[in-house]
Structure formats: structure tokens, C-alpha cells
Scaffold this motif. Sequence first.
Motif, PDB file in Angstrom:
ATOM      1  N   GLU A 150      37.722  49.061  42.900  1.00 17.29           N
ATOM      2  CA  GLU A 150      38.116  48.361  44.127  1.00 17.29           C
ATOM      3  C   GLU A 150      39.560  48.721  44.499  1.00 17.29           C
ATOM      4  O   GLU A 150      40.337  49.199  43.670  1.00 17.29           O
ATOM      5  CB  GLU A 150      38.010  46.833  43.930  1.00 17.29           C
ATOM      6  CG  GLU A 150      36.660  46.348  43.434  1.00 17.29           C
ATOM      7  CD  GLU A 150      35.549  46.615  44.412  1.00 17.29           C
ATOM      8  OE1 GLU A 150      35.832  46.840  45.601  1.00 17.29           O
ATOM      9  OE2 GLU A 150      34.388  46.624  43.987  1.00 17.29           O
ATOM     10  N   PHE A 163      39.836  44.421  34.792  1.00 20.16           N
ATOM     11  CA  PHE A 163      40.087  45.351  35.876  1.00 20.16           C
ATOM     12  C   PHE A 163      39.733  46.757  35.385  1.00 20.16           C
ATOM     13  O   PHE A 163      40.228  47.198  34.342  1.00 20.16           O
ATOM     14  CB  PHE A 163      41.562  45.335  36.294  1.00 20.16           C
ATOM     15  CG  PHE A 163      41.993  44.064  36.965  1.00 20.16           C
ATOM     16  CD1 PHE A 163      41.239  43.514  37.980  1.00 20.16           C
ATOM     17  CD2 PHE A 163      43.160  43.417  36.578  1.00 20.16           C
ATOM     18  CE1 PHE A 163      41.639  42.345  38.609  1.00 20.16           C
ATOM     19  CE2 PHE A 163      43.567  42.246  37.202  1.00 20.16           C
ATOM     20  CZ  PHE A 163      42.797  41.703  38.214  1.00 20.16           C
ATOM     21  N   VAL A 221      40.884  49.697  39.381  1.00 18.07           N
ATOM     22  CA  VAL A 221      41.231  48.848  40.514  1.00 18.07           C
ATOM     23  C   VAL A 221      42.649  49.195  40.975  1.00 18.07           C
ATOM     24  O   VAL A 221      43.567  49.287  40.155  1.00 18.07           O
ATOM     25  CB  VAL A 221      41.145  47.357  40.132  1.00 18.07           C
ATOM     26  CG1 VAL A 221      41.577  46.484  41.310  1.00 18.07           C
ATOM     27  CG2 VAL A 221      39.725  47.006  39.711  1.00 18.07           C
TER      28      VAL A 221
END
Length: 855
Positions: A515, A533, A536
Motif C-alpha cells: 500500500e 507492514f 508499505v
Amino acid sequence: MAEDKAVLQKLRPHHDLETIEIEGYRGDEFCYWMMNINSSLPNLVTVKLSNIANCQCLPPLGQLANLEVLHISDMPSVRKVDGHVYGTEKPFRKLRELELSTMKNLEEWLTTTLLLTGHNDHQLSRSEEVFPNLQVLLIANCPRMRFVPGFPRSRECTLEKSYSILLSFEQFIGSSNLALIALKINDSGSSSDIVKFLQGCVNLLYLTIDSCIDLITLPEPIKNCHCLRKLEITNCWNFSVLPEWLGELTFLQKLDIQASKLEYLPQSIQRLTALERLVLNKCNYKLRERCTSREDKEKIKHIKTIDMNEVPLMYLTPSYIMLLQQVTSSQFIDLHIGGLECMIGLREMENLELQTKKELSSLSLEWSYAYADSSDKYASSERGMQNRAVFEKLQPHDSLEILCIKNYAGVDFPRWMSLLPNLVQLKIVGMQFEYLHLDQFQNLKELFLSRVQFAHLHLNGLQNLIELSLSGLKFGHLHIDQLQNLRELKVSGVEFQHLHLERLQNITELKLSEERFERLHIDQLQNLKELKFSSVEFGHLHLERLQSITKLELCKKQFEHLHLVQLENLRQLYLFTVKFECVVLHQLQNLEELHLSQIESQKSNKPVCIECSQPLRKLQKIVMTKIINKGLQISVQGGEGDKNLFPGLQHLEMELCENLRFQPSIPRSTHYIISGEIYFDKFNYRRILGSFLFPSFKQVMGTSIPGSTSRMEIKNTSGLSSERWKSIPHLELLNITELTIDKCVDSCPVPKCILGWKSLQKLEIRRCEDIELLPEWLGEMSCLTELIVETYWMEALHPCIRRLTNLQSLTLITCLNRFKERCKSGDDWINIKHIPHIQITDRNGRTEIISPSCT
């Protein structure tokens, strides 16, 4: 036919021929030289006969004195093989490999050269043995075949789709020196037939039972196979129980079990300490949950490799539909149906009778992805109607709890989907709708959406939802802030401009991967306990206010400085494929586990730095993986690395960390593990990753505590007797008292560098199957009090054992019988008679305790 016989007669080969293959011969009998093959081709070693439709009898192959390999296949006119094929005396004296396949009309193969004269005359003398040296026996697609009066002994045996073989089994016949060690039974009899056959197979090392539909649990005779190494139960769809006596198979290394109806693992599996690989084939979801996070997790934590990814999958073919009807409803809780794009009749769909299977609580339906992605609109519309009709016929029982739909390209969902009162989990993958209305599933607790295209998504009515997973989706705005009961959120590869999480005060687990955010505001998630994470990207990450986090995982990231401060409740920290100059572990006083994998320094030729402001007294476990050719500096912030920063460390593991350099200090631990990796390639050859894995260091953190002990394991590596392992600087600083060498590939798997350990009291050598001898210098380890060795193919003990005058206990395991006798009363007895306690276990699991004082 006559022409073929004449041609074959003219093709008579040279007298010295060693291999002959005849295929497609159409004569109704063999030519003269074939029927007198012993005199015409006396040097034959290999004979292969195939696709011979009309011959009713075989040549007298048994008298070929040098014949080692015999393959016979697809001879439908042969109904009986009797004494004619043997000749007069000592038939098949050198035959090592016999393969019979697709002999669909063969009914009887006589396994004696004499006729039975008495009603109960089944005992044959050694002079009547017809296969005295048979090593490999394969019978495939011979449905009527029987061995009369007995089944020939061999080392390896495979039975495939030959149903009468086991049904007619009465006894084994042949040389008592031929102990069956490898057996594979594939769709060749009922479970009761298999039980009867296995009663005479106590020496098995490898056993596979495949496609036995009425097999419910392990056949009882297997418990007597004490040396069994590999056990496979596959495609046995009614298999549902592993017995508690499984724990008696203490040499078992691989267990592959059909788990579509298996509810739990036996408690005794914990006793299988040699078990390296557990495969739960076609594993149902309930057992998978038990093994990953519930009751069975502790039972299998000692097993290095656990594979339970394969699901109970069937395809819509006539054979699978028939199989599904044979699978009893009891305990059948999970089913995956694939190939739904096939044009199968709707009446056949009704024969699945899914509505009658009350135990079924999880159902997965899958169409081909390419089929669902068709660009032909007219064809897609036609198939959409067909898909809808097929989907309608797959209605399960109302008790269904989990439904997964993959690549469905129908016009809409069938009505029965909204009428499942117990549905709590829904997975939708690879679909396209303009509107996706899920509000009707009021009891839904878990929702997974992946590669789903839609213009509008309505989730507001799912007030009972506690877990949401989104993957490969695209939104303008994702509003989920009304899901007040949401506990877990996983987002991967989802495109949106804003992610609003502020009102999700009950969320405890957040996982974000692939992301990109300008800003990610998660500091209001006061109940968040697990955060991950992976790949990311964000401008700013603020974790300071997340005081409740206990587990943090960072993957595929780069930092100049990573400051983990004020996370006072953090218990577990994972840094995988991360680049940084320095990690500062500040105020992490409750940290218990630190996992580092493929970490690198942002500056070339500089060590990776981990700094602590003060000792982490609760840290118990450090695991390092694939840190290769790297320096690692662990120190007090702004100071040197000589202080013990981890005084409570109990486990330091380094896996595949070649040329890892601690600069200058290695953490002091009560247990060190140094490990490579052994795997088998597609040709089943053993391969090793990692050869010299011992880390370098100049000192050990802190000072040694008087009376303290440390253990070390060296696993899954090779070359321990090589020059690189002979001398390792500063090794004596570790003060190791117990050493285990496990599954290392070397004829002498003991590194000479351990001579520096003057406090070593226990040495254990396990699962090193290439071991041939112990090193001569072992006699210098005068501090040894206990020695345990799995000897495998060792022929003798080195006389150096005699110099181990402090040795109190000697345990020898998996010994050859001749080696066992040498130790009990032969040439090796003089070298070990000074040892107070001696225990010897042979390859059959028989243990003897020898007391020198009583000898």
C-alpha cells in the motif's frame, strides 16, 4: 500371425545378447528360439515383453541363469503362468526386478515348481524357491491375478489396481533373507485385505496406502513396524482417526496423512521426536485451525516442516461424483469443488446430494479464472445463465458455516445463499458485479474479498463482522468506520485515496501490505495489539501512542534510523528484509522475542547496528535467518558491546547465516542452534543449503556465571569433518556442556573444533544417516560423561572410546545386528566394558541394557 512368427524366427539375435524387448508381436505363439531361450540366448540380463495380444503362454524364462530384469505388460491372452515358465530347477535364480502390468486376464501365477499333494501343504522348502533374489516387485492393472500358493518375497513391492492379489493372500513364500522394506498399495483391496497382508511385514521402512475408500484408521499391524521411516495414507477419503499407538513409531521421519475427515491429532504424536515432516493432505479447515492456533499446535511444535495447504478438492467428473457418493457424511466437514465451468448435466449435479450432508460446514466452489474473464459478451451471457443454473443445484445443508466462491461469472447469486442461517464466513474471489449487496448476511463474522470488481460495496449492515480482508480491490473511498465490532483488518494491494480507521476502537489486529499512503493515522487505535507492514510506503509513521501493541512486524522496508520507543508492552518484534543503519530498542523492557531475517545495512561494508539504552531483561529468544556475509553489532547505545544486554536469553538460533560476524560480541545464551537446510529436489536427491554456518566473534556478552550450562545444536549441514570446522577462534568462550549434532551429512559428523570445550559432558549424534565412524581424537574429550549415537551403517566403534574413562552412559541406536553383537561380546566389547551403563537398540527397535558388572 504366421508371418509375425516367421519374421521373429529370422530375427534370431546373437548368442551373447544381454537385453531383448519385444513389442506389438501378433503371433499366437513364440518362435522356436524364444521357446528354447535358455540355450539360444543364455546371457540375457533384461527381458521386456509388451503389447502381445495373442500368445497364451510365456517362454521358459525361469531357466535364464543371468536374467535380472523381467517386464511383462499387455498380454491379454495369458491367463495362467505355471511350472512351464520355470523349467526344471532353480528358476529365476538371479532375478532382481519383476514388473507385471496391464495383464487384465491373468488369473493365476504359480509360485512353486512342485504340485501340492496335501490339503494343507503350504510349507515350501528352500529348494523350491522361485525368486530367491527378488528385490523389486511391481503389479499394476492386473485385476484378476493371484499368486498360488504364496506371495513372493521381495525388498520393494508395489501393488496398483490389482484387486485380487490381496483378496487371495494366504502367506509369503521365498527366501527368509528378503525382508520387505518398501510397500506401496494403490487401489488394490479393502482395508481388511491390507490388514491381513501387513501382518507379515514387520521390517517395513516405507509404507504407502493410496485410494482405499473404506480405510478409517491405521491398520493395526503397522504398530509392529518399529523401524518405519515414512508412512503415507493418501486419497483415502473416509480416513478419520489416527490411533494413540502412533507414538510407538519412534523412528518415523515423514508422515503424510489424508486429513479431509480427520478431526484432531493424537496426543502421542509428541513422542515422534524423529518426525521431520508432517503432511496433512486435503486438510479440513477445523484441523488446520487446531494445528495453527489451538489445541494441536503444542503437539506438533517439534516438527520442522508442516504442510497442510492442500484442501479436500474434487472436480466435477463422473469418477469424482461416484467417489463423493461413497464418502460417508459422518465427519465430512470440508469440501472444495473445482472445474465447475465444465458442461456437466444438471441431473448429475443433483447426484452430489450436498443437502443431505449435515456434517458439511465448509463449502468452496470454483470456476476457471480464464473462463470467468471471457471478453465475448454473448458467450459470457450464455455461460452466465449456465453458471447460475449449476450454482442453484449446489445448495448445501442449512448447517453450512463457511462458503467460498471463486471466479463465478453468473448473472447473480442463487436465492439459497441468503437463506443460510448459520453462515459466519464468506469468501468471494475473482468476480465482477455492478452492485455487491452483502447486508443480507446479518450473522456474518468474517468477510474476504479478493480481485472483485464492483461500483458500489455495501457493508454497513454487517454489524457482527469481526474480521475483514480486502485484496486487489479499487475504491475511491472505503468507509468501514460503522463496523464497530471489527477486530481484524487486512488490506493488501487495494487502491484508495483515504482510509478511515479512527472510529474502529475495537480493532486489535491490522495488517497492511503493498500500500501507499501520504499519511496513515492509526494512533487512535488504542486497543491495537498486532501490527504488520509489508512493502508499505508512507511519509510519516507514528506509533508512540499505541501503548497496547504486543507484536510488530516490518517487512521489505528501508530506514536510516528505526526508533522503537515507548512501546512498553511490545513482546514480539519481527524485522524481515529490512535495510537500516541502526535500530534503537529503547524502553522495550517487556520484549520477549526478536526475529531478524535478511537484514542489511544501508551503508556497504558497515555492520548492521542494534542498540539498546539498557539491558532487555525479559528477552528470551532471538532467531536470525539468512543473514549472509554480514556484520552485526549489538551494543549499548553510544558504547561498546561487552555488556550483557540480554541476561535472560535462553534461545539463540541462527539458520542459514553463512559468514555471520558478531562485532565484537555474540549474545550469551543457555541454548544455541546453528542450522542449515536439507531438502529433496524433484528427482528426490538430497540437497543442502549452507555448509559452514558457524558465526565468528571475539567475545561473549557479559561474564560467565559459575555453574551455568549451555547447550548447542548443529543441524542440517555438511562437511563437519572438513578443514573449516577444525579450528574456530574463541569457541571455548561459549562454555558448552551439551552438544547435539542432528541430521548432518558427513561420514564422520563431529567437528574437531569442539576439542576446545573442556566442560563438554554430553555428546549426542542423531539422524546422521551417512555416519561411518567416530573420530580418533574423540578419545581426548576426557570430560565426556554421556554419549548417544544413532549408528545406522557403522560397522564398529573406534578404539578411542576406551580412553573416555569418565564416560558413565553409552547409548547406541539403530544398530546393525552384526554391530550390536560386536558391542555385546565381540571385538568392540573390550573398548566399552568400563562404561557403567550401556544401552543398545537395533534397527527393529529391540533394546538391551548391558551391565558390565554382570557380564
